[in-house]
Design an enzyme around this catalytic site. Structure first.
Site, mmCIF file in Angstrom:
data_model
loop_
_atom_site.group_PDB
_atom_site.id
_atom_site.type_symbol
_atom_site.label_atom_id
_atom_site.label_comp_id
_atom_site.label_asym_id
_atom_site.label_seq_id
_atom_site.Cartn_x
_atom_site.Cartn_y
_atom_site.Cartn_z
ATOM 1 N N HIS A 114 0.806 -1.222 0.000
ATOM 2 C CA HIS A 114 0.000 0.000 0.000
ATOM 3 C C HIS A 114 0.840 1.274 0.000
ATOM 4 C CE1 HIS A 114 -3.408 -2.466 0.099
ATOM 5 N NE2 HIS A 114 -3.683 -2.486 1.389
ATOM 6 N N HIS A 185 -9.760 1.996 -0.182
ATOM 7 C CA HIS A 185 -9.736 0.867 0.753
ATOM 8 C C HIS A 185 -10.895 0.939 1.749
ATOM 9 C CE1 HIS A 185 -8.278 -2.299 3.349
ATOM 10 N NE2 HIS A 185 -7.147 -2.417 2.674
ATOM 11 N N GLU A 325 -11.501 -3.667 -3.738
ATOM 12 C CA GLU A 325 -10.519 -2.656 -4.116
ATOM 13 C C GLU A 325 -10.187 -2.800 -5.604
ATOM 14 O OE1 GLU A 325 -7.209 -2.851 -1.129
ATOM 15 O OE2 GLU A 325 -8.594 -4.328 -0.283
#
Length: 360
Positions: A114, A185, A325
């Protein structure tokens, strides 16, 4: 609090919703269209709430999150946030691009996830209303070398609301070759956040293949047919029926935490298409996800540990919410067989994801 009106959408701004430890103010925006009420926060350019009606017209907040800023600055940093510069995992935190090796600090089992330790989800984005699209645009500049990524990147995320559809439009340009994988997210519970396990939700993911992962959550490179596996979600099934089956991939993901293959093209290279449909049978609330991205990561929150308490006062444990996502494939910078995530100077990255809320 300021108010701006569009023909069918009201936009409100609370300039000082919270403050960081150094005193930086963080604002919150609210979009209303008569069906939905959407809360957005400048920290992380995040989706903080969605109030959606059930089949009787009773509204509930269906997005997991927090009433104040502080949890978002700690362990809750990913909740509802814009994820970047690269969503999901990069093996070893390294990749080669344009004759240079980039190194992203590892944050998950020896890999970068991420965007590394100081990602977009921790930044305070500038924001302003966009009248023409009935929404709010968040903007951020990520300098060359930010978290190890090459190139100065200008990125914009626009949330727009219209007739029960929340559209997220991503746009970015760079001054040097870089890689980019942006997503949102948000965790959803269509019964209302904090209501318990999401097991009764009926989930359909319109994909024939998924990407198996190794023990570290990295894709193995295989494109596996879902036929005959627990990952076959082409027909709607209850989450709880599948998530606890005896399957190595489900064990590795603590449930579902896998990228489904929607298309073999880079993001933005096709019109947004239906990727997934989720219905909560008691309330009737239904979420459709449409995207132009090649993949969607279906995540049932197996890593949620019950240490964070949400807006309704309930602790978020495993399967308290699900995420869909929309994104490029994990570890794409190291996988030439995957659609490219390279962004070059003179190009504009542009991608659209739609969250459509209705009742069944």
């Amino acid at each position: 609090m300021t108010n701006r009106s569009a023909p069918d959408v009201q936009v409100e701004h609370q300039a000082d919703w919270g403050r960081l430890a150094d005193g930086t103010p963080v604002g919150r925006w609210v979009l209303r269209d008569g069906t939905l009420e959407v809360g957005l926060v400048e920290h992380g350019a995040r989706l903080q709430s969605v109030l959606a009606p059930d089949r009787d017209g009773v509204r509930a907040d269906v997005v997991l999150g927090f009433s104040g800023l502080e949890p978002y600055t700690g362990k809750g940093r990913s909740f509802g946030a814009t994820i970047g510069r690269f969503a999901n995992r990069i093996a070893g935190g390294t990749f080669d691009l344009d004759g240079r090796r980039a190194t992203i600090p590892a944050t998950d089992r020896g890999n970068a996830i991420h965007g590394g330790p100081h990602p977009f989800s921790e930044k305070v984005w500038t924001a302003h209303p966009v009248e023409g699209v009935h929404g709010v645009r968040f903007s951020l500049f990520s300098p060359d070398g930010d978290n190890g990524f090459p190139g100065g990147l200008s990125v914009h995320v626009t949330y727009a609301l219209h007739e029960g559809v929340l559209t997220i439009t991503y746009a970015a340009t760079t001054d040097a070759p870089t890689v980019l994988n942006l997503t949102n997210h948000a965790y959803f519970d269509l019964a209302g956040e904090g209501s318990g396990l999401i097991d009764p939700h009926l989930v359909q993911v319109l994909a024939d293949r998924f990407l198996p992962v190794d023990e570290a959550g990295l894709p193995t490179g295989e494109f596996r047919d879902v036929t005959g596996t627990p990952f076959d979600l082409r027909e709607a099934v209850p989450v709880g029926y599948r998530v606890e089956l005896d399957d190595e991939q489900l064990q590795r993901g603590k449930g579902f935490d896998h990228c489904y293959v929607l298309a073999d093209v880079p993001g933005g290279a096709r019109p947004p298409a239906l990727a997934a449909v989720v219905t909560e049978p008691v309330s009737g609330r239904t979420l459709e996800v449409r995207t132009d991205q090649p993949g969607v990561q279906f995540f049932t929150g197996g890593s949620l540990a019950g240490t964070l308490v949400g807006k309704a006062g309930s602790a978020y444990g495993p399967r308290s919410g699900f995420a869909l996502e929309t994104q490029a494939f994990p570890d794409a910078p190291n996988r030439p067989e995957f659609p490219t995530t390279v962004l070059l100077p003179g190009e504009e990255f542009r991608s659209v994801t739609e969250f459509r809320f209705s009742v069944a």
